[in-house]
Design an enzyme around this catalytic site. Structure first.
Site, PDB file in Angstrom:
ATOM      1  N   PRO A   1     -30.701 -18.261  11.051  1.00  0.00           N
ATOM      2  CG  PRO A   1     -30.120 -19.772   9.409  1.00  0.00           C
ATOM      3  CD  PRO A   1     -30.189 -19.621  10.894  1.00  0.00           C
TER       4      PRO A   1
ATOM      5  CG  ASP B   1     -32.662  -6.867  15.572  1.00  0.00           C
ATOM      6  OD1 ASP B   1     -33.070  -5.841  16.126  1.00  0.00           O
ATOM      7  OD2 ASP B   1     -31.536  -7.366  15.767  1.00  0.00           O
TER       8      ASP B   1
ATOM      9  CE  LYS C   1     -31.585  -0.016   7.952  1.00  0.00           C
ATOM     10  NZ  LYS C   1     -30.570  -1.071   7.985  1.00  0.00           N
TER      11      LYS C   1
ATOM     12  N   GLY D   1     -31.301 -11.950  14.586  1.00  0.00           N
ATOM     13  CA  GLY D   1     -31.103 -12.903  13.499  1.00  0.00           C
ATOM     14  C   GLY D   1     -29.720 -13.545  13.618  1.00  0.00           C
ATOM     15  N   GLY D   2     -29.602 -14.807  13.207  1.00  0.00           N
ATOM     16  CA  GLY D   2     -28.305 -15.477  13.197  1.00  0.00           C
ATOM     17  C   GLY D   2     -27.758 -15.633  14.595  1.00  0.00           C
ATOM     18  CG  ASP D   3     -23.754 -16.093  17.213  1.00  0.00           C
ATOM     19  OD1 ASP D   3     -23.995 -17.084  17.930  1.00  0.00           O
ATOM     20  OD2 ASP D   3     -22.978 -15.175  17.572  1.00  0.00           O
TER      21      ASP D   3
ATOM     22  CG  MET E   1     -24.750  -6.561   6.713  1.00  0.00           C
ATOM     23  SD  MET E   1     -24.363  -5.610   8.174  1.00  0.00           S
ATOM     24  CE  MET E   1     -23.041  -6.580   8.873  1.00  0.00           C
TER      25      MET E   1
ATOM     26  CB  ALA F   1     -29.207 -18.451   3.562  1.00  0.00           C
TER      27      ALA F   1
END
Ligand code: SAH
Length: 510
Positions: A13, A36, A58, A89-91, A173, A202
């Site tokens: 995260p 990303d 982005k 990011g994340g999983d 999102m 987070a």
């Protein structure tokens, strides 16, 4: 890692400490890193400096690279024999379009491996004290997206079929559509008194949490000016945060600082600030490289035992000096009976790593005080002094010691140069987000910050930082460069600098 393969890797995260061991191993060793926007700059910093790095997230104000193009890029890079890490990011398989990329790779006949990451909801749960399951209060956990493909004609989320009781709902999102989402949930029969926590950024030092209930959260989020990325967590367990929170209690939690550091060097200062809960952006303003002139080295080492004083002006000097020393000698006793002086505590600490004690450290960590302290020993007349330094070492020390009739030799062991910030991810994070404070620990840091101001210009909406100085010499450089100085540490040491930061930015009740 076989060449021509792709690794779909979850970066977690944001908090770099939440990276998996496997992810770290792959990022460190890959040829090409394709990443990303939500990947933390210090995670990117793990990559080899000669590795290729491609950003496909982005760009501010613009669209991201099209999914098909990303897939084509992965295939193209793998086909040229690269070991590619696709970092998300994340999983990768939780709202990360990892599955689309895996399918494209399979179709193209390219080998891949998937490395899971801590997904945002799991990170937000731990870092706010909101268990995602709890034996007596919920038995289902729902992860749902608040924003789908804009090209999809209708939403695939059937809000009315979600479990309404004994559940925890995590919405990804959802920030920009929060009012429509809440309306859908209330229409579907969710209780307006259900607790809600919106967790922005987070697990990072600048994490913010906006709490409320379903009926009030839309207004609260607006007052709070909640921004993406955030996970919206809904359910009774949100109330457990009162008892289970730990991260938010840290004195610098919620604050973001910039520290200047040299490239490739972990910063002791960053670690101290992170332990106190802060988010740290390490700006690699300068790169320090070992640069030992072999002729000087040979001359110096041939007579090393004849010196009376060995003087170190920085921790880098210590590191590179001893590296060179042990390339020539294999016994520390080859140093002879000389005495050792260090400009400050950090330098002395570096010396102690070689099991060598420092005989003299001035009260204040600067070249003037070091010179005065050496002169005060009364031992300089006709003594031989070896000053170990970098290419920017200040002349004041040499001058003062020569005035005291010392015979000075100068041994440069490293070079300090400006780094290119236009493509640096930490610099990008700074331009976009700004910071609460920027900490200067040396005159060379100040100078390179000013020199590179163009690449560090803040974007609209970024937080304007206060500038904080480690001591009088650095403050004087700031003044000379026309830079405001908001606070200065009481003593010129990292500990004192951190105390000063806590005094000005820390939470009052901690
Ligand atoms: N694959 C990612 C999700 C990507 S979708 C994962 O597993 O976490 C992007 C959304 O993830 C954001 O809009 C936000 O809802 C959530 N997100 C990602 N990182 C976050 C963070 N640090 N804090 C809060 N939400 C985050």
């Amino acid at each position: 890692m076989p060449s021509g393969s792709v690794y779909l890797v979850g970066a977690g995260p944001g908090n770099p400490g939440l990276l998996t061991v496997r992810a770290k191993e792959l990022i460190t060793s890959c040829d090409t890193l394709i990443y990303d926007s939500l990947v933390h700059p210090s995670v990117l910093g793990l990559q080899r400096t000669d590795g290729e790095r491609i950003y496909v997230g982005k760009k501010s104000g613009c669209h991201s690279v099209a999914q098909n193009d990303i897939q084509a890029l992965l295939i193209e890079k793998a086909r040229t024999g690269k070991r590619v890490v696709r970092l998300k990011g994340g999983d990768p398989y939780v709202f990360g379009r990892g599955s689309e990329e895996a399918l494209a790779l399979r179709k193209a006949g390219i080998a891949f491996e998937v490395v899971p990451g801590v997904t945002a909801a799991v990170g937000a749960s731990a870092f706010t004290g909101t268990p995602l399951t709890q034996r007596n209060s919920n038995s289902t956990l729902v992860i749902v997206t608040g924003h789908e493909d804009p090209e999809k004609p209708e939403s695939l989320v059937d809000w009315s079929s979600l479990p309404r009781k004994n559940t925890v709902l995590c919405i990804y999102m959802g920030v920009s559509r929060i009012s429509a989402i809440v309306e859908n949930l209330l229409n579907a029969g969710f209780d307006g008194s259900l607790p809600v926590a919106c967790v922005e950024w987070a697990t990072l030092g600048h994490q913010r949490v906006c709490r409320g209930v379903l009926d009030t959260i839309v207004n609260k989020a607006e007052e709070y000016s909640l921004k993406s990325p955030a996970v919206i967590i809904i359910g009774e367990n949100v109330n457990m945060g009162d008892e289970l929170s730990w991260f938010e209690a840290k004195p610098l939690q919620g604050r973001r600082f910039v520290v200047t550091r040299s490239q490739g060097q972990a910063s002791e200062l960053s670690e101290k600030l992170e332990k106190l809960g802060a988010e740290v952006i390490g700006l690699p303003l300068i790169s320090i490289t070992k640069n030992v002139d072999t002729r000087t080295r040979d001359d110096v080492f041939a007579e090393i035992a004849s010196y009376d004083w060995l003087v170190f002006s920085s921790p880098n000097g210590v590191r590179y000096f001893f590296e060179a020393f042990f390339e020539t000698f294999d016994d520390i006793r080859s140093l002879g009976f000389l005495r050792i002086a260090a400009v400050g505590k950090s330098t002395a600490k570096e010396i102690s790593k070689f099991y060598v004690t420092t005989d003299l450290v001035p009260d204040e960590a600067n070249a003037d005080s070091l010179a005065d302290a050496l002169v005060a020993t009364g031992s300089l007349d006709s003594s031989k002094v070896l000053l170990v330094t970098g290419n920017l070492g200040r002349d004041v020390l040499t001058r003062k010691l020569e005035e005291a009739r010392a015979i000075m030799d100068r041994f440069e062991v490293y070079r300090t140069e400006a780094t290119d910030l236009s493509r640096d991810p930490a610099a990008k994070a700074f331009r976009e987000l700004g910071a609460d404070g920027i900490l200067f620990t040396s005159s060379s840091g100040v100078k390179s910050f000013v020199d590179q101001a163009e690449d560090l210009a803040l974007e609209e909406g970024a937080l304007h930082p206060k500038s904080i100085s480690i001591g009088p010499i650095t403050s004087a450089s700031m003044a000379q460069q026309g830079m405001p100085m908001n606070f200065q540490a009481k003593e010129a040491s990292l500990e004192s600098l951190v105390d000063e930061v806590v005094a000005h930015f820390g939470k009052e009740d901690s």
